[in-house]
Motif scaffolding. Structure first.
Motif, PDB file in Angstrom:
ATOM      1  N   ALA A 112       1.546 100.285 -47.033  1.00 35.13           N
ATOM      2  CA  ALA A 112       1.873 100.797 -45.697  1.00 35.13           C
ATOM      3  C   ALA A 112       0.951 101.970 -45.399  1.00 35.13           C
ATOM      4  CB  ALA A 112       3.329 101.250 -45.633  1.00 35.13           C
ATOM      5  N   VAL A 113       0.554 102.112 -44.141  1.00 36.38           N
ATOM      6  CA  VAL A 113      -0.303 103.224 -43.740  1.00 36.38           C
ATOM      7  C   VAL A 113       0.416 104.042 -42.672  1.00 36.38           C
ATOM      8  CG1 VAL A 113      -2.612 103.917 -43.034  1.00 36.38           C
ATOM      9  CG2 VAL A 113      -2.262 101.677 -44.059  1.00 36.38           C
ATOM     10  N   VAL A 114       0.506 105.346 -42.901  1.00 37.25           N
ATOM     11  CA  VAL A 114       1.117 106.277 -41.946  1.00 37.25           C
ATOM     12  C   VAL A 114       0.013 107.242 -41.523  1.00 37.25           C
ATOM     13  CG1 VAL A 114       2.937 107.957 -41.559  1.00 37.25           C
ATOM     14  CG2 VAL A 114       3.306 106.098 -43.200  1.00 37.25           C
ATOM     15  N   TYR A 115      -0.260 107.322 -40.217  1.00 34.56           N
ATOM     16  CA  TYR A 115      -1.441 108.078 -39.797  1.00 34.56           C
ATOM     17  C   TYR A 115      -1.276 108.654 -38.395  1.00 34.56           C
ATOM     18  CZ  TYR A 115      -2.430 103.699 -37.321  1.00 34.56           C
ATOM     19  OH  TYR A 115      -2.340 102.580 -36.519  1.00 34.56           O
ATOM     20  N   SER A 171       0.549 120.566 -41.167  1.00 31.81           N
ATOM     21  CA  SER A 171       1.918 120.664 -40.650  1.00 31.81           C
ATOM     22  C   SER A 171       2.639 119.324 -40.677  1.00 31.81           C
ATOM     23  CB  SER A 171       1.901 121.221 -39.221  1.00 31.81           C
ATOM     24  OG  SER A 171       1.379 122.525 -39.208  1.00 31.81           O
ATOM     25  N   ASP A 172       1.921 118.263 -40.307  1.00 32.32           N
ATOM     26  CA  ASP A 172       2.526 116.933 -40.310  1.00 32.32           C
ATOM     27  C   ASP A 172       2.815 116.462 -41.733  1.00 32.32           C
ATOM     28  OD1 ASP A 172       2.281 116.925 -37.565  1.00 32.32           O
ATOM     29  OD2 ASP A 172       0.426 115.776 -37.556  1.00 32.32           O
ATOM     30  N   ALA A 173       1.907 116.748 -42.650  1.00 34.80           N
ATOM     31  CA  ALA A 173       2.112 116.364 -44.053  1.00 34.80           C
ATOM     32  C   ALA A 173       3.383 117.005 -44.596  1.00 34.80           C
ATOM     33  CB  ALA A 173       0.910 116.773 -44.891  1.00 34.80           C
ATOM     34  N   MET A 174       3.578 118.271 -44.301  1.00 34.88           N
ATOM     35  CA  MET A 174       4.776 118.973 -44.764  1.00 34.88           C
ATOM     36  C   MET A 174       6.038 118.409 -44.115  1.00 34.88           C
ATOM     37  SD  MET A 174       3.116 122.802 -44.758  1.00 34.88           S
ATOM     38  CE  MET A 174       4.631 123.642 -45.143  1.00 34.88           C
ATOM     39  N   SER A 189       2.125 110.656 -33.233  1.00 31.81           N
ATOM     40  CA  SER A 189       1.398 111.690 -32.494  1.00 31.81           C
ATOM     41  C   SER A 189       1.300 112.951 -33.338  1.00 31.81           C
ATOM     42  CB  SER A 189       2.114 112.009 -31.178  1.00 31.81           C
ATOM     43  OG  SER A 189       2.129 110.881 -30.337  1.00 31.81           O
ATOM     44  N   ALA A 190       0.066 113.451 -33.502  1.00 30.55           N
ATOM     45  CA  ALA A 190      -0.142 114.667 -34.291  1.00 30.55           C
ATOM     46  C   ALA A 190       0.683 115.812 -33.719  1.00 30.55           C
ATOM     47  CB  ALA A 190      -1.619 115.036 -34.277  1.00 30.55           C
ATOM     48  N   VAL A 249       9.635 113.194 -37.337  1.00 30.13           N
ATOM     49  CA  VAL A 249       9.036 111.947 -37.821  1.00 30.13           C
ATOM     50  C   VAL A 249      10.113 111.067 -38.464  1.00 30.13           C
ATOM     51  CG1 VAL A 249       6.709 112.875 -38.112  1.00 30.13           C
ATOM     52  CG2 VAL A 249       8.364 113.084 -39.992  1.00 30.13           C
ATOM     53  N   THR A 250      11.356 111.285 -38.075  1.00 36.97           N
ATOM     54  CA  THR A 250      12.474 110.513 -38.638  1.00 36.97           C
ATOM     55  C   THR A 250      12.304 109.020 -38.395  1.00 36.97           C
ATOM     56  OG1 THR A 250      13.980 112.389 -38.349  1.00 36.97           O
ATOM     57  CG2 THR A 250      14.972 110.206 -38.629  1.00 36.97           C
TER      58      THR A 250
END
Length: 417
Positions: free
Chosen positions: A186-189, A248-251, A220-221, A226-227
């Protein structure tokens, strides 16, 4: 009388030469550097800025201990009379339109002779477009979107490998894993140049390496939540989840997945936010065992004398280790400075020709690469990637095998701590 006249002329000539030499020594060559120094990626930008300042120090001051690195042994640019490099920074705020305006300002007001930056591929895309239009060399040290070297540009050069190289490295690494299945991916981007091109590369190489793509999750960045994306990821039940996200998104993804009690068996990041020191400090204890592609490993650097010295210099300056974000930026500036020196001129065309002729060996670069040499598109063909695993407060190299010093790694399957 003739002897007196000759002596007087010689004295005048000596004074003129001394004045010229002093003038040359005072001369600076200005380079513009565009990075996110404020906003969500400010921590990354600050680390990159410090690494570029280290590159300037290496060029401008004697560092004979860095044997082999071009310009390190002396002071300044010898073919320009000892001129010093000066880097003028622009703050993109992480926004493509601001990066574009930065490029214009640096060229028009600061009169820089070349540009570097801008970390995020989307910002690099706009900033380098201005450089191409103006006929100004642009050396990119860290953006990974393959599209950047597919535009037919004459003035754009990238020292870092791109996502095609990095994603193929991921597949090669996964081929060697026997502890858990790795067939379903799976790719999350984030839906920017960086994220979209990561997805395209995974789609391409998954097929080539006979793996199935079971989820394609764009977001969206800078999203507040991101639930929904995490729920979609969990429902797909991948063997491997590959993330392309900035800090920030990674965290946020880590915290949301942990709260949801979901963990992919193999958690593999495409660098970026996952190796930022802020990520490691704030959520690192929770994600021990997360994997990331990279171009720099502190353990690899420790085993190579030249790389260790440079890492020690950065640590003395900042209190932190170099990482794949900032080490690449440093190398980009070192390559640009070397080209300007070989050009013996600040003329843009002379610098461009010197960049195109660059051919540095492994001993001449401050990275664990075989060197730097550009193809006809401006892409370095000698760069390579690593796969690292977070253990304790730092990442350890797990691939290629020749660089793996901790034989207990990788730790699979991934689980929350």
């Amino acid at each position: 009388m003739k002897m007196k006249r000759y002596a007087g002329a010689a004295a005048i000539l000596a004074l003129a030469c001394a004045a010229f030499g002093a003038q040359a020594q005072d001369k600076t060559v200005r380079i513009g550097a565009i990075y996110p120094l404020s906003g969500a990626l400010a921590s990354t930008g600050a680390e990159i800025k410090a690494a570029i300042e280290l590159a300037v120090d290496i060029v401008n001051n004697p560092h004979p201990e860095l044997e082999g690195i071009p310009l390190a042994a002396g002071s300044g640019l010898p073919k320009l009379g000892g001129a010093k490099i000066e880097v003028v920074f622009g703050d993109s705020q992480g926004k493509p339109e601001v990066g574009l305006a930065d490029a214009q300002r640096l060229l028009d007001q600061e009169k820089v002779v070349a540009l570097t930056g801008a970390y995020q591929s989307a910002v690099t895309k706009t900033a380098s477009r201005i450089a191409e239009q103006r006929g100004i060399p642009y050396v990119n040290g860290e953006s990974s979107s393959p599209d950047l070297t597919e535009r037919g540009y004459k003035w754009f050069f990238r020292t870092s490998p791109n996502d095609d190289t990095f994603v193929e490295n991921m597949m090669q690494f996964l081929d060697g894993i026997k502890a858990v299945p790795t067939a379903k991916i799976a790719v999350v981007y984030e839906n920017t140049d960086f994220g979209v091109n990561t997805y395209k590369a995974v789609e391409k190489f998954a097929k080539q390496y006979k793996r199935e793509l079971v989820a394609n999750i764009a977001y969206s960045a800078g999203s507040a939540s991101v639930t929904a994306e995490v729920q979609k990821l969990a429902a797909a039940k991948p063997d491997v989840a590959i993330f392309a996200s900035y800090t920030s998104d990674a965290m946020l993804f880590v915290r949301t997945m942990r709260e949801s009690k979901y963990a992919p068996p193999v958690f593999l990041a495409n660098d970026a936010g996952f190796i930022d020191s802020r990520f490691v400090q704030e959520v690192g204890p929770q994600v021990q065992g997360v994997l990331s592609r990279d171009v720099w490993g502190s353990d690899v650097a420790a085993a190579k004398a030249g790389l260790k010295k440079i890492n020690d210099m950065y640590k003395a300056k900042t209190g932190k280790e170099l990482n794949g974000n900032n080490a690449r930026s440093m190398q980009g500036v070192l390559v640009l400075a070397d080209a300007i020196n070989r050009a013996g001129s600040t003329d843009p065309e002379a610098i461009r020709k010197a960049l195109a002729a660059t051919d540095l060996s492994e001993a001449q670069v401050a990275m664990p690469w075989s060197g730097v040499k550009f193809d006809e598109k401006g892409q370095n063909t000698k760069g390579a990637g690593l796969i690292l695993e977070l253990k304790g407060s730092s990442y350890q190299t797990v691939w290629p095998e020749k660089y793996r010093s901790d034989k207990s790694l990788p730790t699979l399957p991934f689980s929350w701590k």
